[in-house]
Design a protein around this motif. Sequence first.
Motif, PDB file in Angstrom:
ATOM      1  N   ASP A 103       0.742  -1.096   0.082  1.00 52.22           N
ATOM      2  CA  ASP A 103      -0.274  -0.503   0.397  1.00 52.22           C
ATOM      3  C   ASP A 103       1.001   1.020   0.453  1.00 52.22           C
ATOM      4  O   ASP A 103       1.617   1.376   1.079  1.00 52.22           O
ATOM      5  CB  ASP A 103      -0.794   0.186   1.197  1.00 52.22           C
ATOM      6  N   ILE A 104       0.345   2.064  -1.045  1.00 48.47           N
ATOM      7  CA  ILE A 104       1.030   3.258  -1.361  1.00 48.47           C
ATOM      8  C   ILE A 104       1.524   3.845   0.299  1.00 48.47           C
ATOM      9  O   ILE A 104       2.251   4.748   0.257  1.00 48.47           O
ATOM     10  CB  ILE A 104       1.184   3.841  -2.978  1.00 48.47           C
ATOM     11  N   GLN A 105       0.165   4.053   0.773  1.00 51.54           N
ATOM     12  CA  GLN A 105       0.345   4.933   1.270  1.00 51.54           C
ATOM     13  C   GLN A 105       0.895   4.678   2.795  1.00 51.54           C
ATOM     14  O   GLN A 105       1.524   5.167   3.819  1.00 51.54           O
ATOM     15  CB  GLN A 105      -1.548   5.192   2.092  1.00 51.54           C
ATOM     16  N   GLN A 106       0.982   3.622   2.712  1.00 51.00           N
ATOM     17  CA  GLN A 106       2.081   2.884   4.006  1.00 51.00           C
ATOM     18  C   GLN A 106       3.096   3.102   4.076  1.00 51.00           C
ATOM     19  O   GLN A 106       3.620   3.413   4.770  1.00 51.00           O
ATOM     20  CB  GLN A 106       1.480   1.542   4.170  1.00 51.00           C
ATOM     21  N   ILE A 107       3.521   2.554   2.817  1.00 54.25           N
ATOM     22  CA  ILE A 107       5.009   3.086   2.569  1.00 54.25           C
ATOM     23  C   ILE A 107       5.728   4.217   2.727  1.00 54.25           C
ATOM     24  O   ILE A 107       6.360   4.778   3.471  1.00 54.25           O
ATOM     25  CB  ILE A 107       5.071   2.969   0.556  1.00 54.25           C
ATOM     26  N   MET A 108       4.578   5.282   2.595  1.00 56.09           N
ATOM     27  CA  MET A 108       5.052   6.420   2.470  1.00 56.09           C
ATOM     28  C   MET A 108       4.571   7.190   3.717  1.00 56.09           C
ATOM     29  O   MET A 108       6.414   8.188   4.140  1.00 56.09           O
ATOM     30  CB  MET A 108       3.919   8.036   1.604  1.00 56.09           C
ATOM     31  N   GLN A 109       4.409   6.423   4.834  1.00 52.10           N
ATOM     32  CA  GLN A 109       5.138   6.400   6.355  1.00 52.10           C
ATOM     33  C   GLN A 109       6.166   6.504   6.985  1.00 52.10           C
ATOM     34  O   GLN A 109       7.008   7.078   7.397  1.00 52.10           O
ATOM     35  CB  GLN A 109       3.832   5.678   6.697  1.00 52.10           C
ATOM     36  N   TYR A 110       7.170   5.892   6.037  1.00 53.50           N
ATOM     37  CA  TYR A 110       8.499   5.399   6.018  1.00 53.50           C
ATOM     38  C   TYR A 110       9.288   6.383   5.315  1.00 53.50           C
ATOM     39  O   TYR A 110      10.513   6.478   5.127  1.00 53.50           O
ATOM     40  CB  TYR A 110       8.937   4.354   5.665  1.00 53.50           C
ATOM     41  N   ASN A 111       8.740   7.061   4.768  1.00 55.71           N
ATOM     42  CA  ASN A 111       9.441   8.687   3.775  1.00 55.71           C
ATOM     43  C   ASN A 111      10.808   7.687   3.148  1.00 55.71           C
ATOM     44  O   ASN A 111      12.100   8.655   3.288  1.00 55.71           O
ATOM     45  CB  ASN A 111      10.625   9.450   5.294  1.00 55.71           C
ATOM     46  N   VAL A 112      10.212   6.685   2.379  1.00 63.30           N
ATOM     47  CA  VAL A 112      10.611   6.241   1.498  1.00 63.30           C
ATOM     48  C   VAL A 112      10.658   6.383  -0.257  1.00 63.30           C
ATOM     49  O   VAL A 112       9.522   6.665  -0.517  1.00 63.30           O
ATOM     50  CB  VAL A 112      11.011   4.607   1.708  1.00 63.30           C
ATOM     51  N   LEU A 113      11.910   6.997  -1.119  1.00 62.72           N
ATOM     52  CA  LEU A 113      11.349   7.905  -1.953  1.00 62.72           C
ATOM     53  C   LEU A 113      11.895   6.183  -2.657  1.00 62.72           C
ATOM     54  O   LEU A 113      11.006   6.452  -4.284  1.00 62.72           O
ATOM     55  CB  LEU A 113      12.153   8.528  -2.382  1.00 62.72           C
ATOM     56  N   SER A 114      12.595   5.011  -2.459  1.00 64.09           N
ATOM     57  CA  SER A 114      12.656   4.489  -3.816  1.00 64.09           C
ATOM     58  C   SER A 114      12.222   3.375  -3.505  1.00 64.09           C
ATOM     59  O   SER A 114      12.853   2.660  -1.888  1.00 64.09           O
ATOM     60  CB  SER A 114      14.138   4.639  -4.556  1.00 64.09           C
ATOM     61  N   THR A 115      12.084   2.115  -3.686  1.00 67.18           N
ATOM     62  CA  THR A 115      11.402   0.306  -3.448  1.00 67.18           C
ATOM     63  C   THR A 115      12.102  -0.407  -4.529  1.00 67.18           C
ATOM     64  O   THR A 115      12.466  -0.238  -5.284  1.00 67.18           O
ATOM     65  CB  THR A 115      10.307   0.475  -3.538  1.00 67.18           C
TER      66      THR A 115
END
Length: 77
Positions: free
Chosen positions: A39-51
Amino acid sequence: MKTIKILGTGCPKCKQTESIIKDVIAKVGIEVEVIKVEDIQQIMQYNVLSTPAIVVDEVVKMNGKVPTNREVITLLS
């Protein structure tokens, strides 16, 4: 028990990261909970710019690349 979260939307590198982590855990024989976060919203909570990104016990340890087996072992130590 450690918790590892793999952050990624399902791209080939994210799937490869998940596979490598699960293989290393099986070989080393330690107890680790692996959670896939797509989930992109959950990923954004970690301040990660690249996966893909790897989170160990709620701390971002690596992002933007597929880890090697040795790097995974280091992350779990």
